[in-house]
Design a protein around this motif. Structure first.
Motif, PDB file in Angstrom:
ATOM      1  N   MET A   1     -15.426  25.957  50.606  1.00 28.58           N
ATOM      2  CA  MET A   1     -15.228  24.483  49.209  1.00 28.58           C
ATOM      3  C   MET A   1     -16.263  25.342  47.926  1.00 28.58           C
ATOM      4  SD  MET A   1     -17.370  20.633  49.648  1.00 28.58           S
ATOM      5  CE  MET A   1     -15.523  20.173  50.756  1.00 28.58           C
ATOM      6  N   THR A   2     -15.434  25.168  47.231  1.00 30.61           N
ATOM      7  CA  THR A   2     -15.428  24.404  45.968  1.00 30.61           C
ATOM      8  C   THR A   2     -16.603  23.801  45.362  1.00 30.61           C
ATOM      9  OG1 THR A   2     -13.900  22.941  45.078  1.00 30.61           O
ATOM     10  CG2 THR A   2     -13.042  25.614  44.758  1.00 30.61           C
ATOM     11  N   LYS A   3     -17.491  24.415  44.236  1.00 31.48           N
ATOM     12  CA  LYS A   3     -18.658  23.617  44.103  1.00 31.48           C
ATOM     13  C   LYS A   3     -17.846  22.060  43.179  1.00 31.48           C
ATOM     14  CE  LYS A   3     -21.777  26.894  42.318  1.00 31.48           C
ATOM     15  NZ  LYS A   3     -22.693  28.266  42.032  1.00 31.48           N
ATOM     16  N   CYS A   4     -18.934  20.978  43.439  1.00 27.72           N
ATOM     17  CA  CYS A   4     -18.648  19.507  42.340  1.00 27.72           C
ATOM     18  C   CYS A   4     -18.757  20.302  41.176  1.00 27.72           C
ATOM     19  CB  CYS A   4     -19.634  19.038  42.652  1.00 27.72           C
ATOM     20  SG  CYS A   4     -19.852  18.309  44.844  1.00 27.72           S
ATOM     21  N   ARG A   5     -17.478  18.976  40.238  1.00 31.39           N
ATOM     22  CA  ARG A   5     -17.507  19.326  38.802  1.00 31.39           C
ATOM     23  C   ARG A   5     -17.974  18.138  38.708  1.00 31.39           C
ATOM     24  NH1 ARG A   5     -12.355  20.003  36.278  1.00 31.39           N
ATOM     25  NH2 ARG A   5     -12.063  18.810  38.027  1.00 31.39           N
ATOM     26  N   ILE A   6     -19.628  18.607  38.119  1.00 31.68           N
ATOM     27  CA  ILE A   6     -20.046  16.641  37.893  1.00 31.68           C
ATOM     28  C   ILE A   6     -19.882  16.542  35.991  1.00 31.68           C
ATOM     29  CG2 ILE A   6     -22.152  15.757  37.499  1.00 31.68           C
ATOM     30  CD1 ILE A   6     -20.903  15.917  39.961  1.00 31.68           C
ATOM     31  N   ALA A   7     -19.615  15.381  35.423  1.00 33.93           N
ATOM     32  CA  ALA A   7     -19.340  15.655  33.856  1.00 33.93           C
ATOM     33  C   ALA A   7     -20.420  14.735  33.634  1.00 33.93           C
ATOM     34  CB  ALA A   7     -17.586  14.805  34.260  1.00 33.93           C
ATOM     35  N   ILE A   8     -20.745  14.940  32.104  1.00 33.16           N
ATOM     36  CA  ILE A   8     -22.817  15.230  31.753  1.00 33.16           C
ATOM     37  C   ILE A   8     -21.784  14.223  30.210  1.00 33.16           C
ATOM     38  CG2 ILE A   8     -24.381  14.960  31.275  1.00 33.16           C
ATOM     39  CD1 ILE A   8     -24.277  17.401  33.190  1.00 33.16           C
ATOM     40  N   THR A   9     -21.866  12.861  29.681  1.00 34.88           N
ATOM     41  CA  THR A   9     -21.332  12.324  28.491  1.00 34.88           C
ATOM     42  C   THR A   9     -22.332  13.056  27.345  1.00 34.88           C
ATOM     43  OG1 THR A   9     -22.151  10.107  28.677  1.00 34.88           O
ATOM     44  CG2 THR A   9     -19.955  10.442  29.490  1.00 34.88           C
ATOM     45  N   ALA A  10     -21.638  13.695  26.634  1.00 37.06           N
ATOM     46  CA  ALA A  10     -22.648  13.969  25.528  1.00 37.06           C
ATOM     47  C   ALA A  10     -23.389  12.704  24.519  1.00 37.06           C
ATOM     48  CB  ALA A  10     -22.594  15.007  23.798  1.00 37.06           C
ATOM     49  N   ASP A  11     -25.221  13.402  24.517  1.00 33.57           N
ATOM     50  CA  ASP A  11     -26.054  12.564  23.826  1.00 33.57           C
ATOM     51  C   ASP A  11     -25.680  11.960  22.742  1.00 33.57           C
ATOM     52  OD1 ASP A  11     -28.272  10.669  23.531  1.00 33.57           O
ATOM     53  OD2 ASP A  11     -29.550  12.178  24.255  1.00 33.57           O
ATOM     54  N   THR A  12     -25.169  11.174  22.082  1.00 33.49           N
ATOM     55  CA  THR A  12     -24.941  10.671  20.380  1.00 33.49           C
ATOM     56  C   THR A  12     -26.219   9.819  19.709  1.00 33.49           C
ATOM     57  OG1 THR A  12     -23.995   8.569  21.620  1.00 33.49           O
ATOM     58  CG2 THR A  12     -22.834   9.778  20.991  1.00 33.49           C
ATOM     59  N   TYR A  13     -27.763   9.870  20.618  1.00 31.63           N
ATOM     60  CA  TYR A  13     -28.752  10.040  19.679  1.00 31.63           C
ATOM     61  C   TYR A  13     -28.803  10.883  18.398  1.00 31.63           C
ATOM     62  CZ  TYR A  13     -30.415   7.042  22.679  1.00 31.63           C
ATOM     63  OH  TYR A  13     -30.716   5.388  23.812  1.00 31.63           O
ATOM     64  N   PRO A  14     -29.224   9.917  16.926  1.00 31.05           N
ATOM     65  CA  PRO A  14     -29.266  11.007  16.295  1.00 31.05           C
ATOM     66  C   PRO A  14     -29.969  12.371  16.707  1.00 31.05           C
ATOM     67  CG  PRO A  14     -29.692   9.004  15.351  1.00 31.05           C
ATOM     68  CD  PRO A  14     -28.893   8.560  17.102  1.00 31.05           C
ATOM     69  N   PHE A  15     -31.435  11.787  16.811  1.00 30.54           N
ATOM     70  CA  PHE A  15     -32.248  12.868  17.488  1.00 30.54           C
ATOM     71  C   PHE A  15     -32.577  13.509  18.668  1.00 30.54           C
ATOM     72  CE2 PHE A  15     -33.900   8.635  18.273  1.00 30.54           C
ATOM     73  CZ  PHE A  15     -33.885   8.541  19.338  1.00 30.54           C
ATOM     74  N   ALA A  16     -31.676  14.061  19.491  1.00 30.09           N
ATOM     75  CA  ALA A  16     -31.178  14.364  20.624  1.00 30.09           C
ATOM     76  C   ALA A  16     -31.236  16.039  20.502  1.00 30.09           C
ATOM     77  CB  ALA A  16     -29.506  14.213  21.441  1.00 30.09           C
ATOM     78  N   SER A  17     -30.596  16.398  19.251  1.00 31.17           N
ATOM     79  CA  SER A  17     -30.453  18.011  18.859  1.00 31.17           C
ATOM     80  C   SER A  17     -31.501  18.732  19.458  1.00 31.17           C
ATOM     81  CB  SER A  17     -30.156  17.902  17.679  1.00 31.17           C
ATOM     82  OG  SER A  17     -31.198  17.544  16.588  1.00 31.17           O
ATOM     83  N   ASP A  18     -32.908  17.459  18.714  1.00 29.54           N
ATOM     84  CA  ASP A  18     -34.300  18.065  19.064  1.00 29.54           C
ATOM     85  C   ASP A  18     -35.123  17.933  20.619  1.00 29.54           C
ATOM     86  OD1 ASP A  18     -36.116  15.829  16.790  1.00 29.54           O
ATOM     87  OD2 ASP A  18     -34.961  17.991  15.894  1.00 29.54           O
ATOM     88  N   VAL A  19     -34.131  17.398  21.056  1.00 34.82           N
ATOM     89  CA  VAL A  19     -34.526  17.949  23.105  1.00 34.82           C
ATOM     90  C   VAL A  19     -33.030  18.548  23.880  1.00 34.82           C
ATOM     91  CG1 VAL A  19     -35.792  16.238  22.583  1.00 34.82           C
ATOM     92  CG2 VAL A  19     -33.291  15.412  23.226  1.00 34.82           C
ATOM     93  N   THR A  20     -31.890  19.120  23.124  1.00 31.14           N
ATOM     94  CA  THR A  20     -31.190  19.496  23.319  1.00 31.14           C
ATOM     95  C   THR A  20     -30.793  20.489  23.021  1.00 31.14           C
ATOM     96  OG1 THR A  20     -30.080  18.681  22.092  1.00 31.14           O
ATOM     97  CG2 THR A  20     -30.164  17.087  23.714  1.00 31.14           C
ATOM     98  N   ASN A  21     -29.454  21.417  23.486  1.00 33.78           N
ATOM     99  CA  ASN A  21     -29.084  22.695  23.180  1.00 33.78           C
ATOM    100  C   ASN A  21     -29.490  23.619  24.683  1.00 33.78           C
ATOM    101  OD1 ASN A  21     -27.522  21.300  20.692  1.00 33.78           O
ATOM    102  ND2 ASN A  21     -29.774  21.666  19.502  1.00 33.78           N
ATOM    103  N   LEU A  22     -28.901  23.609  25.742  1.00 31.18           N
ATOM    104  CA  LEU A  22     -28.679  24.891  26.289  1.00 31.18           C
ATOM    105  C   LEU A  22     -28.038  25.279  27.128  1.00 31.18           C
ATOM    106  CD1 LEU A  22     -31.058  25.684  28.684  1.00 31.18           C
ATOM    107  CD2 LEU A  22     -30.095  24.038  30.014  1.00 31.18           C
ATOM    108  N   VAL A  23     -26.701  24.178  26.763  1.00 32.67           N
ATOM    109  CA  VAL A  23     -26.017  25.218  26.289  1.00 32.67           C
ATOM    110  C   VAL A  23     -24.852  25.244  25.023  1.00 32.67           C
ATOM    111  CG1 VAL A  23     -25.196  24.310  28.912  1.00 32.67           C
ATOM    112  CG2 VAL A  23     -24.929  22.737  27.023  1.00 32.67           C
ATOM    113  N   ASP A  24     -23.868  25.741  25.187  1.00 32.15           N
ATOM    114  CA  ASP A  24     -23.208  25.556  23.683  1.00 32.15           C
ATOM    115  C   ASP A  24     -22.370  24.771  23.348  1.00 32.15           C
ATOM    116  OD1 ASP A  24     -24.400  28.119  23.464  1.00 32.15           O
ATOM    117  OD2 ASP A  24     -23.050  29.492  23.961  1.00 32.15           O
ATOM    118  N   ALA A  25     -23.103  23.473  23.268  1.00 33.55           N
ATOM    119  CA  ALA A  25     -22.502  22.073  23.659  1.00 33.55           C
ATOM    120  C   ALA A  25     -23.199  20.806  23.176  1.00 33.55           C
ATOM    121  CB  ALA A  25     -21.584  21.234  24.533  1.00 33.55           C
ATOM    122  N   PRO A  26     -22.928  20.687  21.383  1.00 35.80           N
ATOM    123  CA  PRO A  26     -23.622  19.779  20.976  1.00 35.80           C
ATOM    124  C   PRO A  26     -24.637  18.030  21.744  1.00 35.80           C
ATOM    125  CG  PRO A  26     -21.308  19.114  19.842  1.00 35.80           C
ATOM    126  CD  PRO A  26     -21.622  20.861  21.474  1.00 35.80           C
TER     127      PRO A  26
END
Length: 165
Positions: free
Chosen positions: A1-26
């Motif tokens: 069976m293929t792996k589940c694809r789980i969508a995660i909406t982008a965080d739109t908080y203005p201070f989000a860049s301080d706690v994010t950026n594990l992947v190449d997506a803002p």
């Protein structure tokens, strides 16, 4: 069976860049992306597109998570309702973080309250079958590393996604 694809909406908080950026997506929620991948699913971070909500993508993926803001330490316990999905997953109490600027005032007829804070804030709701919708007011994606019991929420979510495929 293929792996589940789980969508995660982008965080739109203005201070989000301080706690994010594990992947190449803002504004990808770091803890959430990591926990979904660790549990064997494929996290897909959705872009923040004006006029398009995360729910608009729901048919394209096996599951959808709409995360909240930055990391905050847990502040209180919630009492979980016996018979609920959360009670089965976490037990009678859960230690949760709190940074609400909104809370549930009136619960829709198709939902029932399944966790309440000591101050009376309704912290989670589920559909009456305790399967279709399980929504929490706290942010387990910011807690699982220090409170591994929160991983159970994601494991339960992925299990229910797999069962519905």
């Amino acid at each position: 069976m293929t792996k589940c694809r789980i969508a995660i909406t982008a965080d739109t908080y203005p201070f989000a860049s301080d706690v994010t950026n594990l992947v190449d997506a803002p504004f990808a929620p770091r803890g959430l992306v990591e926990v979904i991948a660790r549990l064997g699913a494929i996290p897909v971070v959705l872009p923040d597109v004006p006029g398009i909500r995360g729910e608009d993508y729901v048919d394209l993926f096996d599951g959808l998570i709409i995360p909240g803001g930055p990391d905050v330490d847990p502040t209180h316990h919630v009492e979980l309702v016996p018979g609920s999905s959360l009670y089965g997953t976490l037990g009678e109490k859960a230690y949760v973080n709190s940074r609400h600027h909104q809370a549930i005032h009136r619960v829709a007829e198709v939902l029932e309250v399944t966790a309440v804070a000591p101050d009376g804030v309704q912290e989670s709701v589920e559909t009456h079958d305790h399967k279709q919708v399980v929504a929490v007011q706290w942010h387990p994606e910011n807690m699982w590393q220090d409170h591994p019991e929160q991983l159970k929420l994601f494991a339960d979510f992925l299990k229910r996604v797999e069962e519905s495929r």
